[in-house]
Design a protein around this motif. Structure first.
Motif, mmCIF file in Angstrom:
data_model
loop_
_atom_site.group_PDB
_atom_site.id
_atom_site.type_symbol
_atom_site.label_atom_id
_atom_site.label_comp_id
_atom_site.label_asym_id
_atom_site.label_seq_id
_atom_site.Cartn_x
_atom_site.Cartn_y
_atom_site.Cartn_z
ATOM 1 N N ARG A 62 0.823 -1.191 0.000
ATOM 2 C CA ARG A 62 0.000 0.000 0.000
ATOM 3 C C ARG A 62 0.870 1.259 0.000
ATOM 4 N NH1 ARG A 62 -3.251 -0.264 4.843
ATOM 5 N NH2 ARG A 62 -3.622 -2.375 4.154
ATOM 6 N N ARG A 63 1.933 1.229 0.772
ATOM 7 C CA ARG A 63 2.813 2.387 0.868
ATOM 8 C C ARG A 63 3.502 2.641 -0.473
ATOM 9 N NH1 ARG A 63 7.926 2.451 4.536
ATOM 10 N NH2 ARG A 63 6.966 0.503 5.091
ATOM 11 N N ILE A 64 3.955 1.593 -1.131
ATOM 12 C CA ILE A 64 4.628 1.736 -2.420
ATOM 13 C C ILE A 64 3.662 2.267 -3.470
ATOM 14 C CG2 ILE A 64 5.704 0.428 -4.301
ATOM 15 C CD1 ILE A 64 6.930 -1.371 -2.107
ATOM 16 N N GLN A 65 2.440 1.782 -3.469
ATOM 17 C CA GLN A 65 1.463 2.222 -4.453
ATOM 18 C C GLN A 65 1.003 3.651 -4.217
ATOM 19 O OE1 GLN A 65 -1.622 -0.665 -4.228
ATOM 20 N NE2 GLN A 65 -0.549 -2.181 -5.457
ATOM 21 N N ASP A 66 0.840 4.055 -2.986
ATOM 22 C CA ASP A 66 0.334 5.384 -2.670
ATOM 23 C C ASP A 66 1.373 6.478 -2.846
ATOM 24 O OD1 ASP A 66 -2.068 4.280 -2.085
ATOM 25 O OD2 ASP A 66 -1.828 4.321 0.085
ATOM 26 N N ALA A 67 2.623 6.190 -2.634
ATOM 27 C CA ALA A 67 3.673 7.196 -2.626
ATOM 28 C C ALA A 67 3.781 7.980 -3.932
ATOM 29 C CB ALA A 67 5.006 6.561 -2.253
ATOM 30 N N PRO A 68 3.772 7.366 -5.102
ATOM 31 C CA PRO A 68 3.900 8.166 -6.335
ATOM 32 C C PRO A 68 2.758 9.169 -6.514
ATOM 33 C CG PRO A 68 4.306 5.860 -6.809
ATOM 34 C CD PRO A 68 3.828 5.947 -5.399
ATOM 35 N N TRP A 69 1.546 8.799 -6.172
ATOM 36 C CA TRP A 69 0.408 9.705 -6.323
ATOM 37 C C TRP A 69 0.519 10.893 -5.373
ATOM 38 C CZ3 TRP A 69 -1.992 9.378 -10.586
ATOM 39 C CH2 TRP A 69 -2.114 8.163 -11.237
ATOM 40 N N VAL A 70 1.070 10.664 -4.224
ATOM 41 C CA VAL A 70 1.239 11.761 -3.269
ATOM 42 C C VAL A 70 2.219 12.776 -3.832
ATOM 43 C CG1 VAL A 70 2.125 12.349 -0.972
ATOM 44 C CG2 VAL A 70 0.643 10.362 -1.261
ATOM 45 N N TYR A 71 3.318 12.298 -4.372
ATOM 46 C CA TYR A 71 4.318 13.217 -4.936
ATOM 47 C C TYR A 71 3.766 13.961 -6.150
ATOM 48 C CZ TYR A 71 7.532 10.693 -1.891
ATOM 49 O OH TYR A 71 8.133 10.137 -0.813
ATOM 50 N N VAL A 72 3.034 13.272 -6.997
ATOM 51 C CA VAL A 72 2.439 13.920 -8.170
ATOM 52 C C VAL A 72 1.448 14.995 -7.719
ATOM 53 C CG1 VAL A 72 0.901 13.535 -10.141
ATOM 54 C CG2 VAL A 72 2.788 11.958 -9.713
ATOM 55 N N ALA A 73 0.645 14.692 -6.724
ATOM 56 C CA ALA A 73 -0.336 15.657 -6.223
ATOM 57 C C ALA A 73 0.358 16.883 -5.640
ATOM 58 C CB ALA A 73 -1.234 15.003 -5.182
ATOM 59 N N ILE A 74 1.414 16.681 -4.894
ATOM 60 C CA ILE A 74 2.146 17.808 -4.294
ATOM 61 C C ILE A 74 2.746 18.693 -5.389
ATOM 62 C CG2 ILE A 74 4.197 18.425 -2.940
ATOM 63 C CD1 ILE A 74 3.543 15.986 -1.157
ATOM 64 N N ILE A 75 3.342 18.065 -6.398
ATOM 65 C CA ILE A 75 3.949 18.831 -7.499
ATOM 66 C C ILE A 75 2.879 19.629 -8.244
ATOM 67 C CG2 ILE A 75 5.110 18.597 -9.741
ATOM 68 C CD1 ILE A 75 6.718 16.282 -8.451
ATOM 69 N N LEU A 76 1.737 19.003 -8.523
ATOM 70 C CA LEU A 76 0.658 19.709 -9.217
ATOM 71 C C LEU A 76 0.151 20.896 -8.410
ATOM 72 C CD1 LEU A 76 -1.370 16.776 -10.795
ATOM 73 C CD2 LEU A 76 0.028 18.471 -11.979
ATOM 74 N N ILE A 77 -0.029 20.717 -7.141
ATOM 75 C CA ILE A 77 -0.504 21.808 -6.278
ATOM 76 C C ILE A 77 0.511 22.945 -6.262
ATOM 77 C CG2 ILE A 77 -0.982 22.449 -3.876
ATOM 78 C CD1 ILE A 77 -2.267 19.648 -3.582
ATOM 79 N N LEU A 78 1.792 22.611 -6.159
ATOM 80 C CA LEU A 78 2.825 23.652 -6.178
ATOM 81 C C LEU A 78 2.837 24.402 -7.504
ATOM 82 C CD1 LEU A 78 5.782 21.907 -4.329
ATOM 83 C CD2 LEU A 78 4.389 23.808 -3.522
ATOM 84 N N LEU A 79 2.679 23.677 -8.615
ATOM 85 C CA LEU A 79 2.645 24.329 -9.923
ATOM 86 C C LEU A 79 1.455 25.275 -10.050
ATOM 87 C CD1 LEU A 79 3.738 21.423 -12.293
ATOM 88 C CD2 LEU A 79 5.029 23.494 -11.722
ATOM 89 N N VAL A 80 0.292 24.831 -9.590
ATOM 90 C CA VAL A 80 -0.900 25.683 -9.636
ATOM 91 C C VAL A 80 -0.692 26.933 -8.791
ATOM 92 C CG1 VAL A 80 -3.323 25.812 -8.915
ATOM 93 C CG2 VAL A 80 -2.506 23.823 -10.181
ATOM 94 N N VAL A 81 -0.103 26.795 -7.643
ATOM 95 C CA VAL A 81 0.141 27.947 -6.764
ATOM 96 C C VAL A 81 1.129 28.912 -7.424
ATOM 97 C CG1 VAL A 81 1.185 28.648 -4.563
ATOM 98 C CG2 VAL A 81 -0.436 26.753 -4.641
ATOM 99 N N ILE A 82 2.202 28.379 -8.002
ATOM 100 C CA ILE A 82 3.211 29.234 -8.642
ATOM 101 C C ILE A 82 2.603 29.969 -9.839
ATOM 102 C CG2 ILE A 82 5.360 29.198 -9.972
ATOM 103 C CD1 ILE A 82 6.287 26.929 -8.073
ATOM 104 N N PHE A 83 1.895 29.249 -10.703
ATOM 105 C CA PHE A 83 1.265 29.893 -11.857
ATOM 106 C C PHE A 83 0.208 30.907 -11.426
ATOM 107 C CE2 PHE A 83 2.576 26.018 -14.406
ATOM 108 C CZ PHE A 83 3.585 26.687 -15.099
ATOM 109 N N GLY A 84 -0.552 30.581 -10.423
ATOM 110 C CA GLY A 84 -1.547 31.516 -9.912
ATOM 111 C C GLY A 84 -0.895 32.777 -9.392
ATOM 112 N N TYR A 85 0.210 32.648 -8.682
ATOM 113 C CA TYR A 85 0.946 33.798 -8.169
ATOM 114 C C TYR A 85 1.459 34.666 -9.309
ATOM 115 C CZ TYR A 85 4.702 36.497 -6.060
ATOM 116 O OH TYR A 85 5.521 37.506 -5.663
#
Length: 120
Positions: free
Chosen positions: A88-111
């Motif tokens: 479960r940990r191995i499967q969940d980890a990539p999605w967490v990182y992708v979600a964090i990167i997407l959120i950071l990109l949206v925040v940076i572009f929004g700024y």
């Protein structure tokens, strides 16, 4: 009693000696030690049930067989849970990182967009 019986109870209690429990099951304790074990059993429901179950088993060879099976089942169960948790940990980890990167990109572009709108 078999040494494997001690394995079942090895991590189950910190308040009482496992050898004392084995002696209790074998009926080898003095009155005071027997009372101490019984008081401990009253305070620990799970251990109480386990010890009462072992007391109902007749014959040392039956107990040894049950203990071996319990240890195998318990180790299998623990390993299965450990494998599921690891999987479960191995499967969940990539999605967490992708979600964090997407959120950071949206925040940076929004700024950047808000900053350009304010300066123009």
């Amino acid at each position: 009693m078999n040494h494997n019986l001690l394995n079942i109870l090895s991590n189950s209690n910190k308040d009482i000696d496992n050898q004392k429990l084995m002696d209790y099951l074998a009926g080898k304790l003095s009155g005071q030690d027997k009372h101490e074990v019984e008081v401990w059993m009253l305070e620990n429901d799970f251990e109480n049930e386990a010890i009462e179950g072992l007391m109902q088993v007749s014959g040392k060879t039956k107990i040894d067989t049950y203990v071996d099976q319990l240890n195998k089942d318990l180790n299998g169960y623990i390993q299965k849970k450990k494998n599921l948790r690891e999987k479960r940990r191995i499967q969940d980890a990539p999605w967490v990182y992708v979600a964090i990167i997407l959120i950071l990109l949206v925040v940076i572009f929004g700024y950047m967009i808000i900053r350009k709108l304010i300066h123009h």
